[in-house]
Design a protein around this motif. Structure first.
Motif, PDB file in Angstrom:
ATOM      1  N   SER A 187       0.833  -1.196   0.000  1.00 34.69           N
ATOM      2  CA  SER A 187       0.000   0.000   0.000  1.00 34.69           C
ATOM      3  C   SER A 187       0.872   1.253   0.000  1.00 34.69           C
ATOM      4  CB  SER A 187      -0.971   0.010   1.187  1.00 34.69           C
ATOM      5  OG  SER A 187      -0.286  -0.048   2.404  1.00 34.69           O
ATOM      6  N   THR A 188       1.968   1.230   0.773  1.00 33.34           N
ATOM      7  CA  THR A 188       2.856   2.407   0.803  1.00 33.34           C
ATOM      8  C   THR A 188       3.521   2.596  -0.550  1.00 33.34           C
ATOM      9  OG1 THR A 188       3.331   1.813   3.084  1.00 33.34           O
ATOM     10  CG2 THR A 188       4.718   3.507   2.108  1.00 33.34           C
TER      11      THR A 188
ATOM     12  N   GLY B 198      -4.154   4.120   1.827  1.00 29.86           N
ATOM     13  CA  GLY B 198      -3.415   3.079   2.550  1.00 29.86           C
ATOM     14  C   GLY B 198      -4.355   2.197   3.339  1.00 29.86           C
ATOM     15  N   SER B 199      -5.280   2.835   4.055  1.00 32.39           N
ATOM     16  CA  SER B 199      -6.230   2.088   4.870  1.00 32.39           C
ATOM     17  C   SER B 199      -7.104   1.195   4.013  1.00 32.39           C
ATOM     18  CB  SER B 199      -7.089   3.086   5.653  1.00 32.39           C
ATOM     19  OG  SER B 199      -7.836   2.419   6.625  1.00 32.39           O
ATOM     20  N   ALA B 200      -7.527   1.715   2.851  1.00 34.61           N
ATOM     21  CA  ALA B 200      -8.395   0.944   1.955  1.00 34.61           C
ATOM     22  C   ALA B 200      -7.668  -0.295   1.451  1.00 34.61           C
ATOM     23  CB  ALA B 200      -8.823   1.812   0.781  1.00 34.61           C
ATOM     24  N   LEU B 201      -6.436  -0.077   0.991  1.00 36.16           N
ATOM     25  CA  LEU B 201      -5.670  -1.202   0.455  1.00 36.16           C
ATOM     26  C   LEU B 201      -5.437  -2.255   1.529  1.00 36.16           C
ATOM     27  CD1 LEU B 201      -3.034   0.658  -1.727  1.00 36.16           C
ATOM     28  CD2 LEU B 201      -4.891  -0.787  -2.510  1.00 36.16           C
ATOM     29  N   PHE B 202      -5.092  -1.778   2.681  1.00 35.42           N
ATOM     30  CA  PHE B 202      -4.796  -2.651   3.806  1.00 35.42           C
ATOM     31  C   PHE B 202      -6.026  -3.469   4.200  1.00 35.42           C
ATOM     32  CE2 PHE B 202      -1.972  -4.062   6.722  1.00 35.42           C
ATOM     33  CZ  PHE B 202      -1.081  -3.157   7.274  1.00 35.42           C
TER      34      PHE B 202
ATOM     35  N   ASN C 219      -5.527  12.115  -5.659  1.00 37.09           N
ATOM     36  CA  ASN C 219      -6.094  11.885  -4.322  1.00 37.09           C
ATOM     37  C   ASN C 219      -5.491  10.677  -3.634  1.00 37.09           C
ATOM     38  OD1 ASN C 219      -7.746  14.076  -4.261  1.00 37.09           O
ATOM     39  ND2 ASN C 219      -9.592  12.985  -4.901  1.00 37.09           N
ATOM     40  N   ILE C 220      -5.020   9.723  -4.434  1.00 36.63           N
ATOM     41  CA  ILE C 220      -4.492   8.487  -3.841  1.00 36.63           C
ATOM     42  C   ILE C 220      -3.219   8.762  -3.058  1.00 36.63           C
ATOM     43  CG2 ILE C 220      -3.444   6.253  -4.394  1.00 36.63           C
ATOM     44  CD1 ILE C 220      -5.484   6.000  -6.625  1.00 36.63           C
ATOM     45  N   HIS C 221      -2.335   9.590  -3.628  1.00 34.07           N
ATOM     46  CA  HIS C 221      -1.083   9.798  -2.920  1.00 34.07           C
ATOM     47  C   HIS C 221      -1.078  11.092  -2.124  1.00 34.07           C
ATOM     48  CE1 HIS C 221       0.006  12.639  -6.105  1.00 34.07           C
ATOM     49  NE2 HIS C 221      -0.188  11.707  -6.990  1.00 34.07           N
TER      50      HIS C 221
ATOM     51  N   LEU D  38      -9.273  -1.716  -7.695  1.00 29.42           N
ATOM     52  CA  LEU D  38      -8.522  -2.579  -8.620  1.00 29.42           C
ATOM     53  C   LEU D  38      -7.224  -3.036  -7.971  1.00 29.42           C
ATOM     54  CD1 LEU D  38      -8.997  -0.757 -12.030  1.00 29.42           C
ATOM     55  CD2 LEU D  38      -9.685  -3.091 -11.488  1.00 29.42           C
ATOM     56  N   ILE D  39      -6.560  -2.116  -7.313  1.00 30.39           N
ATOM     57  CA  ILE D  39      -5.282  -2.466  -6.688  1.00 30.39           C
ATOM     58  C   ILE D  39      -5.520  -3.447  -5.535  1.00 30.39           C
ATOM     59  CG2 ILE D  39      -3.299  -1.570  -5.420  1.00 30.39           C
ATOM     60  CD1 ILE D  39      -3.735   1.069  -7.021  1.00 30.39           C
ATOM     61  N   ALA D  40      -6.513  -3.155  -4.675  1.00 27.93           N
ATOM     62  CA  ALA D  40      -6.802  -4.057  -3.543  1.00 27.93           C
ATOM     63  C   ALA D  40      -7.180  -5.435  -4.051  1.00 27.93           C
ATOM     64  CB  ALA D  40      -7.933  -3.492  -2.678  1.00 27.93           C
ATOM     65  N   GLY D  41      -8.039  -5.476  -5.066  1.00 28.05           N
ATOM     66  CA  GLY D  41      -8.452  -6.760  -5.629  1.00 28.05           C
ATOM     67  C   GLY D  41      -7.282  -7.498  -6.253  1.00 28.05           C
TER      68      GLY D  41
END
Lengths: 843, 229
Positions: free
Chosen positions: A447-448, A480-484, A471-473, A775-778
């Motif tokens: 995520s980082t 970060g929280s979402a990905l985690f 907005n993501i970075h 998409l990234i989390a998935g």
């Protein structure tokens, strides 16, 4: 300010803070509630089920003590001894074919023959309610009680007649409860209950028949059972009987419950870990909102220690609140289940409050609350009063301090130790904790890194995409929280679903292609020649195997009694009870020797045994070591001469222990055979063999696998539910992160509107942001989950792994859909704000 | 006489609050020519900020007409007003209203991005340099002083070369000296771009820098010098 006054002052501050209610802590409390509920519910259910098993132990066992033998009955002196101790009952069980007299249709049944003392505990109930002993053994005819599926499979009703072996039986009733019906994951056939005299009449009892005799004892005082057991073992040391007391009534069920408890607790812990992210987000959001308060207090002289202590006490109080609610719900679950579906539960349940389970769950909850709050608390301590003069808080990560970092590490280690020490399989728990920690590290790193990498993506010209990506970075972004959170939850789900899918593959696709069509049990030695002739004439036959078979129990490994030998967990099954044994002169073509040598076909020396390589590894033995097996009361010690590699998944006939010729030929035995015929010839093969050999039991592999598949599906549902809980918590955490970010989004949306952004521009920006995140989390969860599933299947279960693209795509889409949905819900609220009123209020 | 850039006719604006309906603007008439600088004076609560909100399309009038740069703001929807603002209007607030998680450069780029500009960063950097913040472009608002933040806000407002600039107490949160620097920048940019300026202020001295003053009292507008209602 000393410690006591710091705490006293901190408590005063906490009380004032809590006057504002629990606003902002919805996600914190919900995550802790769900996680603690999961763990306490699983533990409470397991302990209540085990209590139920213990309460019904004697009924489940059929007595306070049970002596079990294969192939033979108890000798007279054994019966005399037991009769002196208490009331004795004799029960015999075997598998057999039940035949419809009218049309010769045959069904495999679990036959049980009982005496007049049966049951010693509990009651047999039936429809209609009968005096079973009068009905089973009436003067005019032999009777039988059956389970309902027997009637449907034979298309019979109460009063009809069927045949078993040489005897005819009239079906007198349908069994509704059988107190000692062992709780099993699946059965090969429905129950067919007759009297012992009825069993004699069938002619099925032949030397070596695969029949089990159980002698149950009801003692005047069941607490003396251990003493009696010891006395029996001293008096009949070579008997080779299997003796169980009521304390070990349902060892397999207890083992299964413990296993389920372990695995589901670990997934529940995973859910709690994901929930920790929600805790972290909520505490961070709450304390961010308190920055001005903290800065003001510091301006007025409050030391950092007081700030830290006050908010720590508040977090611990709230942690206790969330955990207590979870504990209450978890503890009441067994009561609720018993009330609602008590009769449909597969195990008896005695609901109770199990304080140890609840205490452990509460500790987990509190430790999670602490670990995931400490960093924010440490940062709150460092808030500078200068914030009041600048207007904006300092953004970017700051170091919470070494003491806080050390505290987090120590708390995490305590959590890990607690999880391992309270687990029934500490090795598995250790690997799980390691795997979960690795997942945490992977997701943290991913995520980082990904958030930073979005900086490098060329900026799109479309303003919405540009803003969304930016907005993501951006600082304070929930990326970060979402990905985690969502990533971890989805990873758990992908892992469970891929494991389930691969197990289903194994059973439904791979195995039937190679597996035998039928297994035949209880083929007598004098039937072998005619059986083989019949089989060879079957249309479409592609393969036929036959082995003589007996039952025996391993009693010593390399000279050490099995109770004292070190046996690896994964091969413990081999020393639990009787095993099928066989012997062979020739090495069959598909026998794969990997160490040592097969004996020559004319071998006539000392007893030799060939065992499977995994068994040898688990026993810690090799070529030249000895194994002692008790066969029908006689100990046979054989030297290990070769090791074999066996692929059990093909279901081909094979044995963990194969003896050399000249050891077991004279013992009473039967034969087991398997045939491979195409599906279209299965019915013909079944009819031909069962008609000619009515004593032989035929097991359809297709039916067997269907049974196993259904059981695995039920178990899989339980695991998927737990993994689903992890996703739900991940969803909540993300919702919390979006909610905590709401104020910022409203502010940003207003400024965007001032600068000329249309609603579509703003909606598009937020949708783009969450689409990227989803998409990234998935994607990450698809990769990590696949690797985890591969590790479990290949590393732990030793079976092959196949990637299921459909599962992966579904997961990615789920991640995207959930994330975008949440993002748009949050955006909708932000869009609804009128810029003028917002600007006016702020000004 | 050239067509006025701003033409307000009989503008009424009421808001419904907890205590009932409040008439903020009561029949305001105002006409401003292109390039003119107008100060709006008046006590707190008179309706000065609301007038600016109406001029920028951030607040919908209850009745009356508001025309800016030939566009009747009362006839277009919310998105149309947004597009109108990005093309014609720059706004500077008392509280700066920068995005705290965006750098100075990103804040100034925003209106250019929304209008589909190809190289917003380049133009934004030029605007910041002109505002004397060429070496602070990558700093976040939290890392800037109040005066610097307001200069960023000015750069953001002027970067689209608006026809109309609305400034609501731009020096309200600044000390006198810093406020002077900010106002000098404001008027310099106004002259450079020929922007029409409407400046809301309590400060009579600041107001005197404008060509014309109007006074808002209880929702009604009165000319201080020149014609008015």
């Amino acid at each position: 300010m000393n410690s006591t006054s710091t705490i006293a002052q901190a408590i005063r501050l906490v009380r004032r803070e809590l006057r504002g209610g629990l606003r902002g802590f919805g996600v914190f409390l919900t995550c802790l509630f769900l996680g603690v509920f999961a763990i306490s519910a699983i533990g409470s259910f397991t302990e209540s089920a085990k209590a139920g098993l213990l309460a019904d132990a004697s009924a489940l066992l059929g007595g306070d003590l049970e002596i079990r033998l294969a192939h033979r009955e108890l000798p007279t002196e054994g019966i005399s001894f037991l009769t002196e101790q208490g009331q004795l009952s004799h029960v015999a069980t075997m598998r057999t074919m039940v035949v419809d007299i009218d049309n010769d249709k045959r069904v495999l049944a679990e036959l049980k023959a009982v005496d007049s003392s049966y049951p010693l505990y509990g009651k047999i109930t039936s429809t209609p309610q009968l005096n079973i002993h009068n009905e089973l053994d009436s003067r005019d005819e032999l009777g039988a009680l059956v389970e309902a599926p027997m009637l449907s499979r034979l298309d019979k009703k109460i009063g009809d007649k069927v045949k078993v072996g040489d005897a005819e039986f009239k079906i007198k009733g349908v069994i509704t409860t059988e107190p000692d019906r062992t709780v099993r994951a699946f059965n090969l056939g429905p129950r067919f209950m007759i009297s012992l005299d009825g069993l004699d009449a069938t002619g099925l009892i032949q030397p070596g028949s695969l029949i089990y005799h159980a002698y149950r004892l009801r003692l005047p005082n069941r607490e003396t059972v251990d003493q009696l057991k010891a006395e029996m073992q001293a008096r009949f040391p070579e008997a080779g009987w299997r003796v169980r007391s009521w304390r070990e009534a349902a060892p397999r069920v207890t083992f299964f419950l413990d296993r389920m408890n372990l695995n589901m607790t670990l997934i529940g812990l995973c859910s709690l870990l994901v929930g920790g992210l929600g805790v972290s987000g909520a505490v961070r959001g709450y304390l961010d909102g308190k920055i001005t308060h903290i800065a003001t207090m510091k301006c007025l002289g409050a030391p950092g220690k007081l700030i830290f202590t006050a908010y720590l006490l508040q977090i611990l109080f709230l942690g206790l609140l969330g955990s207590t609610a979870g504990l209450a719900a978890g503890a009441t679950l067994p009561y609720v289940l018993k009330q609602l579906i008590g009769t449909h539960l597969p195990v008896p349940m005695t609901p109770g409050i199990h304080w140890q389970v609840l205490a452990v769950a509460a500790l987990f909850g509190l430790l999670i609350a602490l670990i995931f709050s400490l960093k924010s608390l440490g940062l709150a301590r460092l808030v500078s009063p200068s914030v009041l003069f600048r207007g904006y808080s300092e953004s970017g990560n700051r170091n919470p301090g070494t003491a806080v970092k050390v505290s987090i590490i120590i708390s995490a280690m305590i959590l890990a130790a607690l999880a391992i020490l309270t687990s029934s399989d500490q090795r598995l728990a250790f690997w799980f904790i390691s795997g979960a920690s690795l997942c945490f590290v992977i997701f943290r790193f991913a995520s980082t890194t990904i958030v930073k990498l979005t900086h490098l993506i060329p900026k799109p010209t479309n303003p919405s995409l540009r803003l969304g990506l930016g907005n993501i970075h951006r600082r304070g972004s929930p990326a970060g929280s979402a990905l985690f959170s969502l990533g971890l939850g989805l990873t758990a789900l992908v892992t469970v679903m891929l494991v389930q899918a691969n197990l289903d593959d194994k059973i439904n696709e791979t195995v039937p292609n190679e597996a035998p069509s039928f297994f035949f049990l209880d083929l007598q030695s004098n039937q072998v020649e005619s059986f083989e002739e019949t089989v060879r004439n079957l249309p479409g036959l592609t393969k036929f195997e036959r082995y003589p078979t007996l039952r025996g129990r391993i009693t010593a490994i390399a000279g050490k009694p099995v109770t004292m030998a070190k046996v690896a967990e994964e091969v413990r099954w081999a020393v639990r009870g009787d095993r099928f044994l066989s012997y062979a002169k020739e090495k069959a073509p598909d026998i794969k020797v990997v160490a040592g040598e097969w004996w020559p076909s004319d071998y006539a020396g000392e007893p030799l045994v060939s065992i499977t390589a995994d068994l040898a590894k688990g026993f810690g033995v090799g070529i030249g070591d000895t194994l002692t097996i008790n066969v029908l009361g006689r100990d046979v010690t054989a030297r290990i001469s070769s090791l074999r590699e066996v692929d059990w998944s093909t279901l081909d006939l094979n044995f963990a222990l194969l003896f050399s010729p000249g050891v077991l030929e004279n013992a009473p035995q039967t034969n087991i055979a398997s045939i491979h015929v195409p599906a279209e010839h299965e019915e013909t093969a079944f009819a031909a063999i069962t008609k000619q050999f009515p004593n032989v039991s035929a097991i359809s592999t297709r039916e067997l696998l269907k049974n196993v598949s259904q059981t695995l599906e039920r178990i899989g549902t339980a695991f998927r539910s737990m993994a689903g809980l992890a996703v739900l918590i991940g969803f909540l955490v993300l919702a919390g992160a979006v909610s905590a970010d709401q104020h910022r989004r409203i502010h940003d949306a207003v400024i965007f509107k001032v600068c000329g952004a249309t609603r579509f521009d703003i909606l598009g920006a937020f949708a783009a942001e969450f689409l990227f995140l989803g998409l990234i989390a998935g994607g990450i969860s698809a990769i990590v989950g696949s690797l985890a599933a591969m590790g479990i299947l290949k590393g732990l279960m030793k079976i092959s792994f196949t990637l299921h693209p459909g599962t992966i795509i579904t997961t990615i889409l789920t991640g995207v859909a959930l994330t975008v949905f949440l993002g748009l819900v949050g955006t909708w609220r932000a869009l609804g704000h009128k810029p003028a009123s917002y600007l006016r209020d702020v000004n | 006489m050239s067509e006025p850039l701003v033409n307000i006719v009989d503008l009424h604006l009421s808001l419904v609050g907890g205590a009932g309906e409040v008439n903020i603007l009561r029949g305001v008439n105002l006409s401003i020519t292109k390039g003119e600088t107008v100060s709006v004076l008046g006590p707190s609560g008179a309706g000065k900020t609301t007038l600016l909100m109406a001029l920028s399309g951030l607040e919908k009038p209850t009745s009356g007409q508001v025309q800016v740069a030939g566009v009747d703001l009362t006839t277009i929807d919310e998105d149309g007003l947004a597009r109108f603002r990005r093309e014609h209007v720059g706004i500077v607030f008392q509280s700066f209203h920068l995005i705290p998680t965006m750098t100075a450069l990103e804040n100034v780029s925003l209106p250019l991005e929304f209008s589909g500009c190809r190289n917003p960063e380049q133009q934004a950097e030029e605007a910041l340099t002109k505002a004397g913040l060429g070496d602070r472009i990558n700093h976040f608002p939290g890392e800037l002083s109040g005066g610097e933040q307001q200069r960023v806000a000015l750069a953001r407002a002027f970067v689209v070369k608006p026809a109309l600039l609305l400034a609501d107490e731009p020096t309200g949160n600044l000390d006198r000296e810093t406020g002077q620097i900010v106002m000098n920048l404001l008027f310099d940019l106004q002259q450079e771009h020929g922007t029409t300026l409407v400046l809301v202020t309590h400060d009579e001295i600041l107001a005197s820098r404008c060509e014309r003053s109007v006074r808002m009292i209880d929702g009604c507008l009165r000319e201080e010098n020149g014609a008015g209602s």
